[in-house]
Design a protein around this motif. Structure first.
Motif, PDB file in Angstrom:
ATOM      1  N   TRP A 195      26.132  15.020 -15.581  1.00 58.23           N
ATOM      2  CA  TRP A 195      26.093  14.458 -16.925  1.00 58.23           C
ATOM      3  C   TRP A 195      25.244  13.202 -16.889  1.00 58.23           C
ATOM      4  CZ3 TRP A 195      31.197  15.637 -15.104  1.00 58.23           C
ATOM      5  CH2 TRP A 195      31.696  14.707 -14.211  1.00 58.23           C
ATOM      6  N   ALA A 196      25.016  12.633 -18.045  1.00 58.66           N
ATOM      7  CA  ALA A 196      24.218  11.412 -18.133  1.00 58.66           C
ATOM      8  C   ALA A 196      25.090  10.199 -17.792  1.00 58.66           C
ATOM      9  CB  ALA A 196      23.650  11.267 -19.538  1.00 58.66           C
ATOM     10  N   TYR A 197      24.426   9.103 -17.438  1.00 56.36           N
ATOM     11  CA  TYR A 197      25.114   7.863 -17.099  1.00 56.36           C
ATOM     12  C   TYR A 197      24.490   6.700 -17.850  1.00 56.36           C
ATOM     13  CZ  TYR A 197      26.937  10.337 -13.010  1.00 56.36           C
ATOM     14  OH  TYR A 197      27.571  11.234 -12.190  1.00 56.36           O
ATOM     15  N   ALA A 198      25.317   5.733 -18.198  1.00 58.98           N
ATOM     16  CA  ALA A 198      24.830   4.449 -18.695  1.00 58.98           C
ATOM     17  C   ALA A 198      24.933   3.478 -17.526  1.00 58.98           C
ATOM     18  CB  ALA A 198      25.672   3.974 -19.872  1.00 58.98           C
ATOM     19  N   MET A 199      23.793   3.012 -17.046  1.00 64.00           N
ATOM     20  CA  MET A 199      23.763   2.053 -15.940  1.00 64.00           C
ATOM     21  C   MET A 199      23.899   0.651 -16.529  1.00 64.00           C
ATOM     22  SD  MET A 199      23.378   4.118 -13.430  1.00 64.00           S
ATOM     23  CE  MET A 199      22.963   3.064 -12.065  1.00 64.00           C
ATOM     24  N   LEU A 200      24.875  -0.108 -16.049  1.00 63.65           N
ATOM     25  CA  LEU A 200      25.092  -1.439 -16.594  1.00 63.65           C
ATOM     26  C   LEU A 200      24.008  -2.403 -16.142  1.00 63.65           C
ATOM     27  CD1 LEU A 200      28.957  -1.885 -16.402  1.00 63.65           C
ATOM     28  CD2 LEU A 200      27.553  -0.848 -18.176  1.00 63.65           C
ATOM     29  N   ALA A 201      23.577  -3.259 -17.052  1.00 64.85           N
ATOM     30  CA  ALA A 201      22.544  -4.253 -16.753  1.00 64.85           C
ATOM     31  C   ALA A 201      23.114  -5.300 -15.802  1.00 64.85           C
ATOM     32  CB  ALA A 201      22.077  -4.920 -18.048  1.00 64.85           C
ATOM     33  N   GLY A 202      22.262  -5.816 -14.935  1.00 65.00           N
ATOM     34  CA  GLY A 202      22.663  -6.878 -14.027  1.00 65.00           C
ATOM     35  C   GLY A 202      23.446  -6.405 -12.825  1.00 65.00           C
ATOM     36  N   THR A 203      23.494  -5.095 -12.591  1.00 67.21           N
ATOM     37  CA  THR A 203      24.247  -4.584 -11.439  1.00 67.21           C
ATOM     38  C   THR A 203      23.321  -3.829 -10.486  1.00 67.21           C
ATOM     39  OG1 THR A 203      24.840  -2.504 -12.526  1.00 67.21           O
ATOM     40  CG2 THR A 203      26.351  -4.374 -12.814  1.00 67.21           C
ATOM     41  N   GLU A 204      22.056  -4.224 -10.440  1.00 65.25           N
ATOM     42  CA  GLU A 204      21.073  -3.494  -9.637  1.00 65.25           C
ATOM     43  C   GLU A 204      21.427  -3.509  -8.151  1.00 65.25           C
ATOM     44  OE1 GLU A 204      20.204  -5.731 -12.008  1.00 65.25           O
ATOM     45  OE2 GLU A 204      19.560  -4.262 -13.496  1.00 65.25           O
ATOM     46  N   ASP A 205      21.979  -4.638  -7.639  1.00 65.43           N
ATOM     47  CA  ASP A 205      22.340  -4.711  -6.222  1.00 65.43           C
ATOM     48  C   ASP A 205      23.530  -3.820  -5.893  1.00 65.43           C
ATOM     49  OD1 ASP A 205      20.310  -6.523  -5.803  1.00 65.43           O
ATOM     50  OD2 ASP A 205      21.607  -8.267  -6.098  1.00 65.43           O
ATOM     51  N   ASP A 206      24.448  -3.714  -6.802  1.00 66.10           N
ATOM     52  CA  ASP A 206      25.633  -2.865  -6.653  1.00 66.10           C
ATOM     53  C   ASP A 206      25.818  -2.119  -7.969  1.00 66.10           C
ATOM     54  OD1 ASP A 206      27.902  -1.716  -5.620  1.00 66.10           O
ATOM     55  OD2 ASP A 206      29.181  -3.459  -5.970  1.00 66.10           O
ATOM     56  N   PRO A 207      25.037  -1.028  -8.169  1.00 71.31           N
ATOM     57  CA  PRO A 207      24.985  -0.365  -9.482  1.00 71.31           C
ATOM     58  C   PRO A 207      26.356   0.084  -9.989  1.00 71.31           C
ATOM     59  CG  PRO A 207      23.358   0.568  -7.979  1.00 71.31           C
ATOM     60  CD  PRO A 207      24.224  -0.347  -7.176  1.00 71.31           C
ATOM     61  N   VAL A 208      26.584  -0.166 -11.271  1.00 76.12           N
ATOM     62  CA  VAL A 208      27.777   0.303 -11.954  1.00 76.12           C
ATOM     63  C   VAL A 208      27.315   1.317 -12.988  1.00 76.12           C
ATOM     64  CG1 VAL A 208      29.730  -0.322 -13.409  1.00 76.12           C
ATOM     65  CG2 VAL A 208      28.994  -1.869 -11.584  1.00 76.12           C
ATOM     66  N   ARG A 209      27.826   2.544 -12.846  1.00 78.98           N
ATOM     67  CA  ARG A 209      27.457   3.636 -13.741  1.00 78.98           C
ATOM     68  C   ARG A 209      28.666   4.025 -14.571  1.00 78.98           C
ATOM     69  NH1 ARG A 209      24.477   8.300 -10.491  1.00 78.98           N
ATOM     70  NH2 ARG A 209      26.599   8.920 -10.059  1.00 78.98           N
ATOM     71  N   ARG A 210      28.431   4.231 -15.853  1.00 82.34           N
ATOM     72  CA  ARG A 210      29.472   4.730 -16.747  1.00 82.34           C
ATOM     73  C   ARG A 210      29.119   6.164 -17.105  1.00 82.34           C
ATOM     74  NH1 ARG A 210      32.668   1.295 -15.040  1.00 82.34           N
ATOM     75  NH2 ARG A 210      32.652  -0.784 -15.930  1.00 82.34           N
ATOM     76  N   GLN A 211      30.006   7.074 -16.752  1.00 80.80           N
ATOM     77  CA  GLN A 211      29.776   8.489 -17.026  1.00 80.80           C
ATOM     78  C   GLN A 211      29.788   8.741 -18.523  1.00 80.80           C
ATOM     79  OE1 GLN A 211      33.197  10.072 -15.122  1.00 80.80           O
ATOM     80  NE2 GLN A 211      32.282  10.074 -13.098  1.00 80.80           N
ATOM     81  N   MET A 212      28.890   9.606 -18.952  1.00 85.93           N
ATOM     82  CA  MET A 212      28.873  10.071 -20.339  1.00 85.93           C
ATOM     83  C   MET A 212      29.081  11.579 -20.310  1.00 85.93           C
ATOM     84  SD  MET A 212      26.017   7.694 -22.203  1.00 85.93           S
ATOM     85  CE  MET A 212      24.622   8.049 -21.140  1.00 85.93           C
ATOM     86  N   ILE A 213      30.349  11.985 -20.187  1.00 88.00           N
ATOM     87  CA  ILE A 213      30.688  13.392 -20.037  1.00 88.00           C
ATOM     88  C   ILE A 213      30.324  14.188 -21.289  1.00 88.00           C
ATOM     89  CG2 ILE A 213      32.612  15.003 -19.629  1.00 88.00           C
ATOM     90  CD1 ILE A 213      33.847  12.900 -17.821  1.00 88.00           C
ATOM     91  N   GLY A 214      30.141  13.515 -22.406  1.00 83.50           N
ATOM     92  CA  GLY A 214      29.741  14.180 -23.635  1.00 83.50           C
ATOM     93  C   GLY A 214      28.316  14.712 -23.602  1.00 83.50           C
ATOM     94  N   ILE A 215      27.552  14.368 -22.564  1.00 86.15           N
ATOM     95  CA  ILE A 215      26.179  14.874 -22.407  1.00 86.15           C
ATOM     96  C   ILE A 215      26.128  15.576 -21.053  1.00 86.15           C
ATOM     97  CG2 ILE A 215      23.739  14.287 -22.292  1.00 86.15           C
ATOM     98  CD1 ILE A 215      24.409  11.789 -23.960  1.00 86.15           C
ATOM     99  N   GLN A 216      26.343  16.887 -21.068  1.00 90.65           N
ATOM    100  CA  GLN A 216      26.483  17.701 -19.862  1.00 90.65           C
ATOM    101  C   GLN A 216      25.203  18.448 -19.507  1.00 90.65           C
ATOM    102  OE1 GLN A 216      29.470  18.991 -18.014  1.00 90.65           O
ATOM    103  NE2 GLN A 216      30.411  17.079 -18.687  1.00 90.65           N
ATOM    104  N   THR A 217      24.951  18.569 -18.214  1.00 95.46           N
ATOM    105  CA  THR A 217      23.813  19.338 -17.724  1.00 95.46           C
ATOM    106  C   THR A 217      23.856  20.778 -18.211  1.00 95.46           C
ATOM    107  OG1 THR A 217      23.676  17.957 -15.760  1.00 95.46           O
ATOM    108  CG2 THR A 217      22.635  20.102 -15.624  1.00 95.46           C
ATOM    109  N   THR A 218      25.063  21.338 -18.359  1.00 96.25           N
ATOM    110  CA  THR A 218      25.191  22.741 -18.760  1.00 96.25           C
ATOM    111  C   THR A 218      24.648  22.992 -20.161  1.00 96.25           C
ATOM    112  OG1 THR A 218      27.445  22.365 -19.528  1.00 96.25           O
ATOM    113  CG2 THR A 218      27.178  23.167 -17.274  1.00 96.25           C
ATOM    114  N   ASP A 219      24.468  21.938 -20.954  1.00 98.14           N
ATOM    115  CA  ASP A 219      23.901  22.099 -22.296  1.00 98.14           C
ATOM    116  C   ASP A 219      22.374  22.090 -22.285  1.00 98.14           C
ATOM    117  OD1 ASP A 219      26.310  22.427 -23.643  1.00 98.14           O
ATOM    118  OD2 ASP A 219      26.562  20.278 -23.964  1.00 98.14           O
ATOM    119  N   LYS A 220      21.788  21.969 -21.133  1.00 98.14           N
ATOM    120  CA  LYS A 220      20.348  22.058 -20.878  1.00 98.14           C
ATOM    121  C   LYS A 220      19.492  21.282 -21.880  1.00 98.14           C
ATOM    122  CE  LYS A 220      20.937  26.226 -18.329  1.00 98.14           C
ATOM    123  NZ  LYS A 220      21.373  27.548 -18.452  1.00 98.14           N
TER     124      LYS A 220
END
Length: 157
Positions: free
Chosen positions: A112-137
């Motif tokens: 699925w897609a992720y929202a990468m939080l700003a300012g966390t490049e050294d230790d990335p924080v990703r928020r899953q967006m399960i509403g946008i799935q790879t299976t929906d192509k």
């Protein structure tokens, strides 16, 4: 947003749902319900009589928990508006403002897609967006493209 909307940006608020995940959640929920009813009435009456009310209630609760979990995932959604994103994944809800998001990430092989939080490049924080799935192509790729355009527009202010 005041004035005209720039070309290429969707009408806001815009809701993104994982269509295939919702279809599977509904299908499995119906299978649990149908299988449970079929299984119960497939038992001989003398076996059904051996179940007490607590045991029957326990089986019903287990089925409802399974259905609730599946439908929670199936109802996952991402809503974009002028302020940012509201992400509902199963039972958790997060609100991210556009300036909190560093980028919208959707790499080959991601489920699925992720929202990468700003300012966390050294230790990335990703928020899953399960509403946008790879299976929906193509729907998923279009959703990510729209979110990236919205992100660029609102971060550019």
């Amino acid at each position: 947003m005041t004035g005209q909307r720039p070309a290429g940006l969707p009408e806001l608020p815009k809701t993104y749902r994982a269509r295939n995940l919702l279809i599977w959640a509904i299908g499995f929920s119906l299978a649990i319900i149908g299988g449970s009813i079929f299984g119960w009435y497939s038992l001989d009456a003398h076996i059904r009589d051996r179940f007490n009310n607590f045991q029957i209630l326990t089986l019903i609760v287990i089925g409802l928990v399974l259905i609730g979990f599946m439908m929670g995932l199936g109802m996952s959604v991402v809503v974009a508006d002028e302020k940012g994103l509201k992400i509902r994944n199963a039972i958790s809800i997060r609100r991210l403002h556009w300036d909190e998001i560093g980028e919208i990430q959707y790499r080959h092989g991601d489920p699925w897609a992720y929202a990468m939080l700003a300012g966390t490049e050294d230790d990335p924080v990703r928020r899953q967006m399960i509403g946008i799935q790879t299976t929906d192509k193509d729907r998923a790729h279009a959703a990510v493209a729209e979110l990236r355009a919205l992100h660029a527009h609102f971060r550019g202010r």
